[in-house]
Design an enzyme around this catalytic site. Structure first.
Site, short mmCIF file in Angstrom:
data_model
loop_
_atom_site.label_atom_id
_atom_site.label_comp_id
_atom_site.label_asym_id
_atom_site.label_seq_id
_atom_site.Cartn_x
_atom_site.Cartn_y
_atom_site.Cartn_z
N LYS A 42 4.26 13.58 24.78
CA LYS A 42 4.27 12.25 24.21
C LYS A 42 3.44 11.29 25.04
O LYS A 42 3.04 10.22 24.59
CB LYS A 42 5.72 11.71 24.18
CG LYS A 42 6.70 12.63 23.51
CD LYS A 42 8.15 12.14 23.75
CE LYS A 42 9.11 13.20 23.20
NZ LYS A 42 10.44 13.10 23.82
N GLY A 43 3.20 11.71 26.29
CA GLY A 43 2.58 10.81 27.27
C GLY A 43 1.22 10.26 26.88
O GLY A 43 0.88 9.12 27.20
N GLU A 98 -5.05 13.19 27.63
CA GLU A 98 -3.83 13.37 28.44
C GLU A 98 -3.46 12.08 29.14
O GLU A 98 -4.31 11.21 29.35
CB GLU A 98 -4.08 14.45 29.50
CG GLU A 98 -3.34 15.75 29.25
CD GLU A 98 -1.83 15.69 29.51
OE1 GLU A 98 -1.20 14.63 29.37
OE2 GLU A 98 -1.28 16.76 29.85
N ASP A 99 -2.19 11.97 29.50
CA ASP A 99 -1.76 10.80 30.27
C ASP A 99 -2.13 10.92 31.74
O ASP A 99 -2.68 10.02 32.34
CB ASP A 99 -0.25 10.56 30.10
CG ASP A 99 0.61 11.80 30.39
OD1 ASP A 99 0.06 12.90 30.64
OD2 ASP A 99 1.85 11.68 30.36
N ASP A 102 -1.92 16.34 37.14
CA ASP A 102 -1.22 16.44 38.41
C ASP A 102 -1.66 17.76 39.06
O ASP A 102 -2.73 17.84 39.66
CB ASP A 102 0.28 16.39 38.08
CG ASP A 102 1.18 16.30 39.29
OD1 ASP A 102 0.80 15.63 40.26
OD2 ASP A 102 2.28 16.89 39.26
N LYS A 130 -4.34 12.59 39.62
CA LYS A 130 -3.87 12.64 41.01
C LYS A 130 -4.57 13.83 41.68
O LYS A 130 -4.00 14.91 41.78
CB LYS A 130 -2.35 12.88 41.04
CG LYS A 130 -1.53 11.70 40.55
CD LYS A 130 -0.09 11.80 41.04
CE LYS A 130 0.86 12.05 39.92
NZ LYS A 130 2.28 12.02 40.30
N PHE A 151 4.69 8.73 42.03
CA PHE A 151 5.19 8.98 40.67
C PHE A 151 5.06 7.70 39.86
O PHE A 151 5.66 6.67 40.19
CB PHE A 151 6.63 9.49 40.69
CG PHE A 151 6.99 10.14 39.40
CD1 PHE A 151 6.62 11.46 39.15
CD2 PHE A 151 7.64 9.43 38.40
CE1 PHE A 151 6.90 12.06 37.93
CE2 PHE A 151 7.93 10.03 37.17
CZ PHE A 151 7.56 11.35 36.96
N ASP A 158 6.49 8.77 31.58
CA ASP A 158 7.94 8.59 31.67
C ASP A 158 8.52 9.05 33.00
O ASP A 158 7.93 9.86 33.72
CB ASP A 158 8.63 9.39 30.57
CG ASP A 158 8.58 10.90 30.85
OD1 ASP A 158 7.47 11.45 30.95
OD2 ASP A 158 9.66 11.52 31.01
N ARG A 164 8.30 4.71 29.02
CA ARG A 164 7.02 4.98 28.35
C ARG A 164 6.43 3.71 27.76
O ARG A 164 5.22 3.58 27.63
CB ARG A 164 7.22 6.01 27.22
CG ARG A 164 7.56 7.41 27.70
CD ARG A 164 7.44 8.38 26.54
NE ARG A 164 8.07 9.67 26.82
CZ ARG A 164 7.47 10.69 27.44
NH1 ARG A 164 6.24 10.56 27.88
NH2 ARG A 164 8.12 11.82 27.62
P1 IMP Z 1 0.46 19.32 35.63
O1 IMP Z 1 0.53 20.59 34.88
O2 IMP Z 1 1.14 19.43 36.98
O3 IMP Z 1 -0.93 18.75 35.77
O4 IMP Z 1 1.41 18.32 34.85
C1 IMP Z 1 0.98 17.22 34.20
C2 IMP Z 1 2.16 16.60 33.48
O5 IMP Z 1 3.20 16.26 34.43
C3 IMP Z 1 1.77 15.30 32.83
O6 IMP Z 1 1.37 15.47 31.50
C4 IMP Z 1 3.05 14.49 32.93
O7 IMP Z 1 3.89 14.78 31.84
C5 IMP Z 1 3.75 15.01 34.17
N1 IMP Z 1 3.51 14.11 35.33
C6 IMP Z 1 2.81 14.40 36.44
N2 IMP Z 1 2.78 13.37 37.28
C7 IMP Z 1 3.48 12.37 36.69
C8 IMP Z 1 3.80 11.00 37.07
O8 IMP Z 1 3.43 10.49 38.14
N3 IMP Z 1 4.55 10.31 36.18
C9 IMP Z 1 4.98 10.82 35.00
N4 IMP Z 1 4.69 12.08 34.60
C10 IMP Z 1 3.95 12.85 35.44
MG MG Z 2 4.22 14.63 30.11
#
Ligand code: IMP
Ligand code: MG
Length: 175
Positions: A42-43, A98-99, A102, A130, A151, A158, A164
């Site tokens: 949803k992000g 994407e939002d 990470d 990040k 975070f 969220d 959100r």
């Molecule tokens: P990745 O697979 O570790 O890159 O995960 C990315 C997902 O983790 C994003 O789409 C977010 O849903 C969640 N996420 C990672 N960091 C944050 C943050 O700082 N705040 C909120 N959601 C996060």
């Molecule tokens: Mg997410």
């Protein structure tokens, strides 16, 4: 929920301004084409709506929802499609929206999966990145802001499904 408060990090004005710049860049890069935006729910929803409004070439939209097995605060990267796309990607110029990126695990799996559906091209656009947290190498084509390892919430992001709807980006500070 642990006791916490939200500290403002990027104002609504800053975020909107940056999204306008991304929209202008995408409009330039895709001149003469139709761009197919895929929102990762949803992000990515708040970001995609604002971005789509700023793109001047023809735009089509689709949505998908994935969840990573394992849960918790870090993703395993093994993703399950919760809601698949409505339309084919065959021959289309796709941008995944994407939002935040990470570890990069979710996106690298998702892009691998979607590239098998034969798009003409596929790029990645994220509101936030990040880079310090990256475990899997993913190429990001358009980034709103690179941020430190904090975070963050708001503008679609969220903390346990909350915040959100904040119109700005805030950092969650644990008291
Ligand atoms: P990745 O697979 O570790 O890159 O995960 C990315 C997902 O983790 C994003 O789409 C977010 O849903 C969640 N996420 C990672 N960091 C944050 C943050 O700082 N705040 C909120 N959601 C996060
Ligand atoms: Mg997410």
């Amino acid at each position: 929920m642990e006791k916490h408060h939200i500290e403002s990090y990027l104002s609504e004005e800053e975020v909107v301004e940056r999204i306008k710049e991304l929209g202008a860049q995408i409009s330039k890069d895709y001149e003469g084409k139709t761009v197919h935006l895929i929102c990762v729910l949803k992000g990515g929803s708040f970001f995609m709506c604002e971005l789509a409004k700023r793109i001047t070439v023809p735009v089509t939209l689709d949505f998908m929802s994935v969840s990573s097995y394992g849960g918790g605060t870090s993703s395993s990267g093994v993703i399950k499609i919760v809601k698949d796309l409505d339309e084919t990607l065959e021959g289309r110029d796709v941008i995944i929206i994407e939002d935040i990126i990470d570890s990069g695990r979710t996106l690298s799996h998702l892009m691998e999966l979607l590239s098998k559906r034969n798009p003409n091209s596929m790029k990645l656009c994220t509101l936030l990145d990040k880079p310090d947290r990256r475990v899997v190498d993913v190429h990001v084509d358009y980034t709103g802001y690179s941020i430190p390892d904090e975070f963050v919430v708001g503008y679609g992001l969220d903390y346990d499904q909350m915040y959100r709807n904040l119109p700005y980006i805030g950092i969650v500070k644990f008291d």
